[in-house]
Design a protein around this motif. Structure first.
Motif, PDB file in Angstrom:
ATOM      1  N   LEU A  15       0.983  -1.160  -0.131  1.00  0.00           N
ATOM      2  CA  LEU A  15       0.006   0.000   0.046  1.00  0.00           C
ATOM      3  C   LEU A  15       0.845   1.268  -0.065  1.00  0.00           C
ATOM      4  O   LEU A  15       1.677   1.359   0.667  1.00  0.00           O
ATOM      5  CB  LEU A  15      -0.976   0.000   1.234  1.00  0.00           C
ATOM      6  CG  LEU A  15      -1.964  -1.137   1.212  1.00  0.00           C
ATOM      7  CD1 LEU A  15      -2.688  -0.978   2.589  1.00  0.00           C
ATOM      8  CD2 LEU A  15      -2.982  -1.096   0.164  1.00  0.00           C
ATOM      9  N   TYR A  16       0.397   2.083  -0.802  1.00  0.00           N
ATOM     10  CA  TYR A  16       1.245   3.418  -0.786  1.00  0.00           C
ATOM     11  C   TYR A  16       0.102   4.495  -0.295  1.00  0.00           C
ATOM     12  O   TYR A  16      -0.816   4.771  -0.428  1.00  0.00           O
ATOM     13  CB  TYR A  16       1.495   3.967  -2.278  1.00  0.00           C
ATOM     14  CG  TYR A  16       2.119   5.189  -2.369  1.00  0.00           C
ATOM     15  CD1 TYR A  16       3.366   5.461  -1.717  1.00  0.00           C
ATOM     16  CD2 TYR A  16       1.498   6.274  -2.765  1.00  0.00           C
ATOM     17  CE1 TYR A  16       3.957   6.888  -1.634  1.00  0.00           C
ATOM     18  CE2 TYR A  16       1.944   7.570  -2.825  1.00  0.00           C
ATOM     19  CZ  TYR A  16       3.089   8.052  -2.318  1.00  0.00           C
ATOM     20  OH  TYR A  16       3.664   9.025  -2.487  1.00  0.00           O
ATOM     21  N   PHE A  17       0.785   5.134   0.983  1.00  0.00           N
ATOM     22  CA  PHE A  17      -0.114   6.123   1.534  1.00  0.00           C
ATOM     23  C   PHE A  17       0.776   7.177   2.150  1.00  0.00           C
ATOM     24  O   PHE A  17       1.651   7.150   2.932  1.00  0.00           O
ATOM     25  CB  PHE A  17      -0.441   5.250   2.896  1.00  0.00           C
ATOM     26  CG  PHE A  17      -1.452   6.071   3.842  1.00  0.00           C
ATOM     27  CD1 PHE A  17      -2.805   6.411   3.339  1.00  0.00           C
ATOM     28  CD2 PHE A  17      -1.238   6.197   5.078  1.00  0.00           C
ATOM     29  CE1 PHE A  17      -3.596   7.246   4.016  1.00  0.00           C
ATOM     30  CE2 PHE A  17      -1.966   7.071   5.845  1.00  0.00           C
ATOM     31  CZ  PHE A  17      -3.062   7.436   5.385  1.00  0.00           C
ATOM     32  N   ARG A  18       0.579   8.322   1.566  1.00  0.00           N
ATOM     33  CA  ARG A  18       1.120   9.569   2.082  1.00  0.00           C
ATOM     34  C   ARG A  18       1.154  10.110   3.557  1.00  0.00           C
ATOM     35  O   ARG A  18       2.084  10.461   4.103  1.00  0.00           O
ATOM     36  CB  ARG A  18       0.756  10.773   1.480  1.00  0.00           C
ATOM     37  CG  ARG A  18       0.921  10.811  -0.168  1.00  0.00           C
ATOM     38  CD  ARG A  18       0.236  11.855  -0.600  1.00  0.00           C
ATOM     39  NE  ARG A  18       0.416  11.910  -2.280  1.00  0.00           N
ATOM     40  CZ  ARG A  18      -0.656  12.659  -2.859  1.00  0.00           C
ATOM     41  NH1 ARG A  18      -1.661  13.317  -2.221  1.00  0.00           N
ATOM     42  NH2 ARG A  18      -0.486  12.622  -4.207  1.00  0.00           N
ATOM     43  N   GLY A  19      -0.047   9.631   4.221  1.00  0.00           N
ATOM     44  CA  GLY A  19      -0.324  10.262   5.695  1.00  0.00           C
ATOM     45  C   GLY A  19      -1.067  11.054   5.686  1.00  0.00           C
ATOM     46  O   GLY A  19      -1.848  11.706   4.630  1.00  0.00           O
ATOM     47  N   PHE A  20      -1.511  11.635   6.870  1.00  0.00           N
ATOM     48  CA  PHE A  20      -2.538  12.443   7.229  1.00  0.00           C
ATOM     49  C   PHE A  20      -1.953  14.036   7.210  1.00  0.00           C
ATOM     50  O   PHE A  20      -0.876  14.348   7.704  1.00  0.00           O
ATOM     51  CB  PHE A  20      -2.980  12.225   8.544  1.00  0.00           C
ATOM     52  CG  PHE A  20      -4.117  10.991   8.554  1.00  0.00           C
ATOM     53  CD1 PHE A  20      -5.438  11.045   8.249  1.00  0.00           C
ATOM     54  CD2 PHE A  20      -3.363   9.853   8.878  1.00  0.00           C
ATOM     55  CE1 PHE A  20      -6.274   9.891   8.248  1.00  0.00           C
ATOM     56  CE2 PHE A  20      -4.360   8.670   8.991  1.00  0.00           C
ATOM     57  CZ  PHE A  20      -5.721   8.564   8.478  1.00  0.00           C
TER      58      PHE A  20
END
Length: 103
Positions: A15-20
């Protein structure tokens, strides 16, 4: 640790997730100069290459190719996650937006 056939990607599906956004802004507010969401988003956009039908072609120039597994909806983990989010009445939102939790 990814001590299984296929390594760590076998259990996190790459999973590629930038963050909040709020996390970045919190860090900047607490002394991490240059780490606000506004400061870092240009760098994310610069190195990303989204290969989705509705992706902005102007943003698809980076070295990190991000695609969706066409078979993801058939995986057991996806089915459990999908069922749980529906039971909790959570909205379906893209992961890499400022507020990916739908709030």
């Amino acid at each position: 640790m990814g001590r299984l056939l296929g390594g760590s990607t076998s259990h996190n599906a790459m999973l590629y997730f930038r963050g909040f956004k709020n996390d970045f802004d919190f860090w900047a507010a607490n002394g991490a100069k240059g780490w606000s969401y506004r400061d870092v988003i240009p760098y994310f956009l610069k190195f990303e290459n989204f290969e989705f039908p509705n992706a902005n072609p102007n943003d698809n120039c980076g070295e990190l190719t991000v695609t969706q597994n066409p078979e993801i909806e058939e995986t057991p983990m996806y089915k459990v996650f999908d069922k749980a989010t529906k039971q909790m009445n959570m909205p379906v939102v893209p992961c890499n937006v400022p507020n990916p939790d739908g709030k």
